[in-house]
Design an enzyme around this catalytic site. Structure first.
Site, short mmCIF file in Angstrom:
data_model
loop_
_atom_site.label_atom_id
_atom_site.label_comp_id
_atom_site.label_asym_id
_atom_site.label_seq_id
_atom_site.Cartn_x
_atom_site.Cartn_y
_atom_site.Cartn_z
N ALA A 70 0.85 -1.19 0.00
CA ALA A 70 0.00 0.00 0.00
C ALA A 70 0.89 1.24 0.00
O ALA A 70 2.01 1.21 0.50
CB ALA A 70 -0.89 -0.02 1.23
N GLY A 114 1.21 -5.35 0.69
CA GLY A 114 0.10 -5.59 -0.24
C GLY A 114 0.57 -6.18 -1.56
O GLY A 114 -0.20 -6.86 -2.25
N GLU A 117 0.78 -9.75 -0.91
CA GLU A 117 -0.59 -10.24 -0.72
C GLU A 117 -1.33 -10.39 -2.05
O GLU A 117 -2.03 -11.37 -2.28
CB GLU A 117 -1.34 -9.31 0.24
CG GLU A 117 -0.76 -9.41 1.65
CD GLU A 117 -1.31 -8.36 2.60
OE1 GLU A 117 -1.26 -7.16 2.25
OE2 GLU A 117 -1.79 -8.74 3.67
N GLU A 137 4.78 -5.09 7.36
CA GLU A 137 3.85 -4.15 8.00
C GLU A 137 4.17 -3.86 9.46
O GLU A 137 3.93 -2.76 9.94
CB GLU A 137 2.40 -4.67 7.90
CG GLU A 137 1.80 -4.59 6.50
CD GLU A 137 2.07 -5.81 5.63
OE1 GLU A 137 2.95 -6.63 6.00
OE2 GLU A 137 1.42 -5.94 4.58
N1 CAA Z 1 4.40 3.51 -0.21
C1 CAA Z 1 4.73 4.74 -0.66
N2 CAA Z 1 5.90 5.01 -1.27
C2 CAA Z 1 6.76 3.99 -1.44
C3 CAA Z 1 6.49 2.69 -0.99
C4 CAA Z 1 5.23 2.45 -0.35
N3 CAA Z 1 4.84 1.25 0.08
N4 CAA Z 1 7.54 1.90 -1.28
C5 CAA Z 1 8.44 2.69 -1.90
N5 CAA Z 1 7.97 3.95 -2.00
C6 CAA Z 1 8.63 5.14 -2.59
C7 CAA Z 1 9.68 5.69 -1.68
O1 CAA Z 1 9.09 6.51 -0.69
C8 CAA Z 1 10.53 6.48 -2.66
O2 CAA Z 1 9.86 7.69 -2.96
P1 CAA Z 1 10.68 9.08 -3.03
O3 CAA Z 1 11.61 8.90 -4.19
O4 CAA Z 1 9.62 10.09 -3.25
O5 CAA Z 1 11.38 9.20 -1.73
C9 CAA Z 1 10.48 5.61 -3.92
O6 CAA Z 1 9.34 4.75 -3.76
C10 CAA Z 1 11.69 4.72 -4.06
O7 CAA Z 1 11.83 3.97 -2.87
P2 CAA Z 1 13.15 3.95 -1.98
O8 CAA Z 1 13.94 5.21 -2.17
O9 CAA Z 1 12.77 3.62 -0.58
O10 CAA Z 1 13.95 2.75 -2.65
P3 CAA Z 1 15.02 1.81 -1.96
O11 CAA Z 1 15.59 0.99 -3.07
O12 CAA Z 1 15.94 2.60 -1.11
O13 CAA Z 1 14.18 0.86 -0.97
C11 CAA Z 1 12.37 -0.60 -0.32
C12 CAA Z 1 13.24 -0.06 -1.47
C13 CAA Z 1 13.22 -1.39 0.68
C14 CAA Z 1 11.34 -1.53 -0.95
C15 CAA Z 1 11.67 0.57 0.40
O14 CAA Z 1 11.11 1.44 -0.56
C16 CAA Z 1 10.57 0.16 1.34
O15 CAA Z 1 10.83 -0.35 2.43
N6 CAA Z 1 9.27 0.36 0.96
C17 CAA Z 1 8.14 0.12 1.81
C18 CAA Z 1 7.70 -1.34 1.73
C19 CAA Z 1 6.59 -1.60 2.71
O16 CAA Z 1 6.69 -1.38 3.91
N7 CAA Z 1 5.45 -2.11 2.21
C20 CAA Z 1 4.30 -2.43 3.03
C21 CAA Z 1 3.30 -1.35 2.93
S1 CAA Z 1 1.96 -1.54 4.09
C22 CAA Z 1 0.84 -2.53 3.32
O17 CAA Z 1 1.05 -2.99 2.24
C23 CAA Z 1 -0.46 -2.76 4.07
C24 CAA Z 1 -1.14 -4.05 3.71
O18 CAA Z 1 -1.11 -5.02 4.42
C25 CAA Z 1 -1.90 -4.16 2.47
#
Ligand code: CAA
Length: 263
Positions: A70, A114, A117, A137
């Site tokens: 998400a 997600g 998922e 999460e």
């Molecule tokens: N939501 C919003 N933005 C996201 C995102 C997410 N889930 N994942 C990545 N992005 C964005 C980053 O914020 C970044 O944006 P900016 O350039 O504006 O800063 C861009 O994508 C590139 O990401 P990173 O700079 O972080 O890239 P990285 O290579 O350094 O890291 C990563 C990659 C480890 C995947 C890291 O992006 C990360 O940890 N992302 C979040 C993953 C996450 O926690 N997902 C679970 C979401 S909660 C959910 O899904 C609820 C559910 O149960 C359905």
């Protein structure tokens, strides 16, 4: 002409029978904002009704990410009442389980939260060598909300699912294969090709039989063995009411190619 026009996803109809749906928010690593979740569900529902389309393949734009879950920035300020309303983002992702046609996930790079998922709602997961699956999460103060806590344990067993969810640490493609989360691991540039090849094979079979096969196998996750076997027996018997069952067996006996009519 392509009648499937969306802003956050791209739809290509291949060989008139396979829909390749690409998540297209590369700058956010294809994370699901509300719009993308809604467009994905709307699109899959339309494809489910399109008689030409026999199989759906989901993938992410680029090779770095299938879908990163998400959109955390969009979700950050939502409250409980909002999340409990029907039709918000996570709700839309969950509803993908209602799609009756087969869906194959072609996963390169991150399938997190997600994203993992949605991949698990799909019927088959084809993983590129760089695929990463995780439910992180807990690291952002919540728990999986689109089936992750339930489908992951059924896919990889309790200990690995608990490890992944309690630590938030992901697993790589080889581990995902070892634990049975994915069906195969292929070179990154072969992920979509492999998924499309499977889709073509499925598309060459009787859609109505494939629909019954999908519902029967999915039922295994939702019932005990006796109940599941009883349902399988009933659905197996019911195929004998279909012309395509007769066509399949008689074409084999007469050494000719079957001509499926979806009846
Ligand atoms: N939501 C919003 N933005 C996201 C995102 C997410 N889930 N994942 C990545 N992005 C964005 C980053 O914020 C970044 O944006 P900016 O350039 O504006 O800063 C861009 O994508 C590139 O990401 P990173 O700079 O972080 O890239 P990285 O290579 O350094 O890291 C990563 C990659 C480890 C995947 C890291 O992006 C990360 O940890 N992302 C979040 C993953 C996450 O926690 N997902 C679970 C979401 S909660 C959910 O899904 C609820 C559910 O149960 C359905």
């Amino acid at each position: 002409t392509n009648k499937y026009k969306f802003e956050t996803i791209l739809v290509n109809i291949i060989d008139d029978s396979i829909a390749l749906v690409t998540f297209n928010r590369p700058k956010a690593l294809n994370s699901f904002n509300y719009q993308m979740g809604k467009e994905l569900l709307d699109c899959c529902r339309l494809l489910d009704k399109d008689d030409n389309v026999k199989c759906i393949v989901l993938t992410g734009s680029g090779t770095k990410s299938f879908a990163c879950g998400a959109d955390i920035k969009e979700m950050a300020n939502h409250d409980m009442a909002y999340m409990m309303k029907k039709g918000h983002l996570i709700d839309n992702l969950c509803d993908l389980r209602e799609i009756e046609k087969p869906i194959i996930a072609a996963v390169n790079g991150y399938a997190l939260g997600g994203g993992c998922e949605v991949a698990m709602i799909c019927d088959i997961i084809v993983a590129g060598e760089n695929a990463v699956f995780g439910q992180p999460e807990t690291k952002i103060g919540t728990i999986p909300g689109a089936g992750g806590s339930q489908r992951l344990i059924r896919a990889v067993g309790k200990s690995k699912a608990m490890e992944m969810i309690l630590t938030g640490n992901p697993i790589d493609a080889q581990q995902a294969l070892q634990f049975g989360l994915v069906s195969c691991v292929v070179p990154i540039d072969k992920t979509i090709e492999t998924a499309l090849k499977m889709a073509k094979q499925i598309a060459s079979l009787s859609p109505i039989i494939i629909k019954l096969a999908k519902v029967t196998v999915n039922n295994a996750q939702e019932s005990n063995l006796t109940e599941g076997l009883n349902i399988e027996r009933r659905i197996f018997h019911s195929t004998f009411a279909l012309k395509d069952r007769s066509e399949g067996m008689n074409s084999f006996a007469n050494k000719r190619k079957p001509n499926w009519t979806n009846n």
